[in-house]
Structures are given as C-alpha cells and as structure tokens.
Design a protein around this motif. Structure first.
Motif, mmCIF file in Angstrom:
data_model
loop_
_atom_site.group_PDB
_atom_site.id
_atom_site.type_symbol
_atom_site.label_atom_id
_atom_site.label_comp_id
_atom_site.label_asym_id
_atom_site.label_seq_id
_atom_site.Cartn_x
_atom_site.Cartn_y
_atom_site.Cartn_z
ATOM 1 N N UNK A 142 0.816 -1.213 0.000
ATOM 2 C CA UNK A 142 0.000 0.000 0.000
ATOM 3 C C UNK A 142 0.849 1.263 0.000
ATOM 4 N N UNK A 143 1.999 1.231 0.677
ATOM 5 C CA UNK A 143 2.857 2.418 0.695
ATOM 6 C C UNK A 143 3.380 2.737 -0.700
ATOM 7 N N UNK A 144 3.649 1.718 -1.500
ATOM 8 C CA UNK A 144 4.082 1.937 -2.881
ATOM 9 C C UNK A 144 2.929 2.525 -3.692
ATOM 10 N N UNK A 145 1.704 2.041 -3.440
ATOM 11 C CA UNK A 145 0.539 2.632 -4.115
ATOM 12 C C UNK A 145 0.428 4.120 -3.799
ATOM 13 N N UNK A 146 0.626 4.476 -2.541
ATOM 14 C CA UNK A 146 0.566 5.888 -2.146
ATOM 15 C C UNK A 146 1.630 6.697 -2.891
ATOM 16 N N UNK A 147 2.834 6.156 -2.970
ATOM 17 C CA UNK A 147 3.913 6.844 -3.687
ATOM 18 C C UNK A 147 3.563 7.007 -5.160
ATOM 19 N N UNK A 148 3.082 5.937 -5.796
ATOM 20 C CA UNK A 148 2.742 6.001 -7.221
ATOM 21 C C UNK A 148 1.651 7.027 -7.477
ATOM 22 N N UNK A 149 0.627 7.025 -6.632
ATOM 23 C CA UNK A 149 -0.471 7.968 -6.781
ATOM 24 C C UNK A 149 0.032 9.400 -6.612
ATOM 25 N N UNK A 150 0.875 9.643 -5.609
ATOM 26 C CA UNK A 150 1.382 10.995 -5.385
ATOM 27 C C UNK A 150 2.323 11.436 -6.520
#
Length: 437
Positions: A142-150
C-alpha cells in the motif's frame, strides 16, 4: 518533427464532449466498487472517487481535495466541477456516467475548459497510506501505491504519462522517482527516502507540477505543430499559445510529393495573426530518386495559398525537415542525397527570397549523408532531447544553431495535445529581425 511528437500525442487529447472510453476501475487502488455516491456517503468508494477527482482535475490546475473517505461539501463542489469539464449532467452525485468519466480522466488526465485557482494544500490527497517508509526497487504494498499515486499528482501528465497504481516498485516507478528527484534538485538515486517523500507529498498536494527543465539561458520559447496537435479535430487557440509565453512556431505544411497538412490553411495564418513569428515546414521523404525539386514545388504552392510570402511581418523563413523515415523504422530515406536536398533548398530560396532553415540532427547527417559539411551554412533547427547537454550536438561544419528542439512534450496553453518544443538562440530583437518585424 511529426515522428517525434507521436509518442506523446495520446495524452490530453480528448475534447470534453467526446465519448468516454472504457478505462480500468480502481485507478487509485482503493476499491473496484463503484456505487452511486452523494453527500453524506463514506468509505473506500468515496476515497477512490476523491483520489480520482484529484487526478482528473489537477491537470487543469485545481488543487487536490482531501481524500478522506467522507463525502462533504468540498467533494460535492469538485464533483460538479468535474461533471462540467466532462460535459455531464451537473448534479454533484457520482453515478455510473460520472464514474466512467472519472476512470477515463484519472487514467488519462486532460484539461478542463476552465482552469482552477490555487487553494489550500491538503495533507491527504490519495488516502492510501500515511506511512512514509523508504521504498526502492522490489518494494511492494500500500505504501508503494501511495507513492505512485502521489507521483502521478506531482508530475505533469502531458510530459510524464501516469503510472499504474499497482503497489509494485518496478523499473517504471524507479524511473519516475528519478525524474521527480531531478525536478526538485534532489539526489537522483531512484530511492524514495525521507527527502523525496517530503517533496512528493508537497508537490502532489497543491497547485504545482513537475515539468522537464528547459535549456538554461534561452528564454524565448517556440513550438512545432501538425495535425497531431488537433486530436479529434480540436482547434489550436493561438491567442492562448501566445499568452502562455510562446514567441515562435513552425507549422507543418507538406510531406513528400502528395500530402498537405489539413491544418496548414488555418494554423499558419492564425499563429501569425496571434503575434507569433511563424514559418511553414516541409517533411522530406526521399522515397524516389531526384524528387527534391518536385517536393519543393508542392510546398511552394501550398504555403503561397495561405498568403505566406516569407517577407511579411511575422514570417519566419521556410523550414526543411530533414530527418529519419517516419514509418516507424527510423532509417534513412532511401534516396536521400545532398544534391536532392539542395534541389529543394535552392528552389524554395528562389521562390521566397529567404534562406531556408534546416531541421535535422547531427546523427542523421552523419548516418545518412556521410557527415556532409555542404549544409553547414544554413541556419539550423536541431533536435536533441538530452537533458545532460547545454546545447544540441552540432553537425559537421556548423558553428552554431538557431533553434533547439529540446522536448517532444511541450504543452503550452491553447494546444490540445503535446507538441515538440524549442528555444531560440538569440534575443527577442534577433527573432524580430528574422521575422521581418
């Protein structure tokens, strides 16, 4: 010029009223559920909608709203903004049509007719994770998803196609981190550590975008356009292009022996009337021996029909586009010779009384014309997209350059799809003299 522009012409391309293409759901990665939502709703579907609204509207300079999973007045207002952008019924509710449009616009961001204004930055814009651990190649979750989205919110989508928010830190995510690090002058190691997290959190939460740096010391901007900048027949607003700071343009006129760009007759006069210095260009094909003169004849007739003389105020010299084949192979035109090139140049110079500009690359002249110096006296518009150089590579014999095409993803206001962008090697007074002003 046209071949280089094709890689980015798929972005920011659909007019607001166009039919919405099917896109993957869960663009932000919260949930695939897409129930009808309105004020008072809460949960993952609301967070997904808020995040998609941010991706869909930031390209139009709307500051992201809080993606907190609670459908309040701010979310209602942004839904209405988006519905107007996407030519939908404006009711503030997210039903099937609004969901479909959101999926499309968040995966392929494009511009609303009315831009937003800067508002207070939000701390939660993707809503996937508040942790900021160090992430690198091989990380997942999920932290990678947050990074990708940002990263998608921080990077101008016309220059940097949005990443898929899949939670996998692969080569694409690492390259995007490096691009972002370059943009914020951070150490470009491809690792999302504390400094990178702080910067990407800041840039993704407000009315700002990372765009590729333009060459230093050359403040005068230009663009090159053709039919690819008219997706779906959308017009170029040349007044907006000029207002955005662009001072000159080259407009596609003809290709080979039998193609006249369908927007030549409108774009060339409109760009000049908007106050840009503008010149027409011809794409040389060399698919048969000794056609340079005939290609020149077609070009001369086509541009004269628009009123171009080469000598009016605002007229730049004609441009000869001498580059790799545009059929996807990237090879040399099979019958290109210095003599055939000169046949075009001589005929066009005689017709307009202006020395043509040659658009090319050192690598092309080296590979296809043996590194000839026979063209070195002509002013050069050189394509070189490397960010590591302070000037384009000069062909053999050339002492300087006139225009540097440094990107294939220029997106000034007024152009519906990305264009190739240039800088001018000189002052505004130099450009004015070149344009008979």
């Amino acid at each position: 010029m046209q071949r280089l522009a094709l890689v980015v012409a798929v972005l920011l391309v659909l007019p607001a009223a166009a039919a919405v293409a099917a896109e993957p759901v869960a663009v932000c990665g919260h949930t695939t559920a897409q129930p009808t939502l309105k004020q008072g709703a809460t949960g993952d579907a609301v967070a997904e909608a808020q995040c998609e609204l941010n991706l869909a509207t930031k390209a139009s300079r709307y500051t992201p709203i809080g993606a907190d999973g609670s459908f309040g007045p701010a979310t209602d207002a942004r839904v209405r903004v988006f519905q107007k952008c996407a030519a939908l019924s404006v009711d503030g509710q997210i039903g099937p049509n609004t969901w479909a449009a959101l999926n499309s616009w968040s995966a392929r961001p494009r511009k609303c007719a009315t831009p937003g204004t800067a508002e207070a930055a939000q701390s939660v814009v993707c809503g996937l994770s508040t942790a900021r651990p160090t992430l690198q190649s091989g990380s997942s979750g999920t932290d990678v998803k947050e990074l990708q989205c940002r990263l998608n919110l921080a990077m101008e989508p016309g220059h940097y196609p949005p990443l898929t928010v899949d939670g996998q830190f692969g080569a694409g995510t690492r390259n995007r981190v490096i691009e972002f690090q370059h943009c914020v002058n951070a150490s470009a190691d491809g690792v999302a550590g504390p400094t990178t997290w702080a910067k990407v959190a800041d840039w993704s939460s407000r009315n700002a975008y990372c765009v590729p740096p333009k060459p230093a010391g050359h403040p005068i901007d230009g663009v090159d356009t053709a039919k690819y900048q008219h997706p779906g027949g959308a017009p170029i607003n040349w007044g907006a292009v000029k207002a955005s700071g662009v001072e000159f343009a080259t407009v596609k006129a003809t290709r080979g022996l039998n193609v006249t760009d369908e927007y030549l007759a409108t774009d060339l006069p409109a760009a000049r009337n908007a106050g840009l210095a503008v010149g027409p260009y011809h794409f040389y094909t060399g698919t048969a021996a000794g056609t340079g003169g005939a290609q020149a004849d077609r070009f001369i007739a086509a541009v004269k029909a628009t009123g171009y003389t080469g000598k009016r105020a605002g007229d730049l010299p004609p441009v000869f586009d001498l580059e790799w084949k545009d059929d996807g192979s990237g090879g040399c035109p099979p019958y290109v010779t210095v003599a055939d090139v000169k046949a075009w140049l001589d005929k066009v110079q005689a017709a307009f009384g202006r020395t043509p500009i040659i658009y090319t690359q050192k690598s092309f002249l080296d590979a296809c014309l043996g590194g000839t110096t026979a063209l070195s006296a002509y002013p050069m518009q050189l394509a070189d997209y490397r960010q590591s150089v302070t000037q384009p590579a000069l062909p053999a014999g050339s002492k300087t350059w006139l225009m540097w095409q440094y990107t294939d993803a220029a997106i000034p206001d007024g152009i519906p799809a990305p264009a190739t962008g240039d800088v001018f090697n000189g002052t505004q007074a130099d450009l004015d003299r070149l344009a008979n002003r």
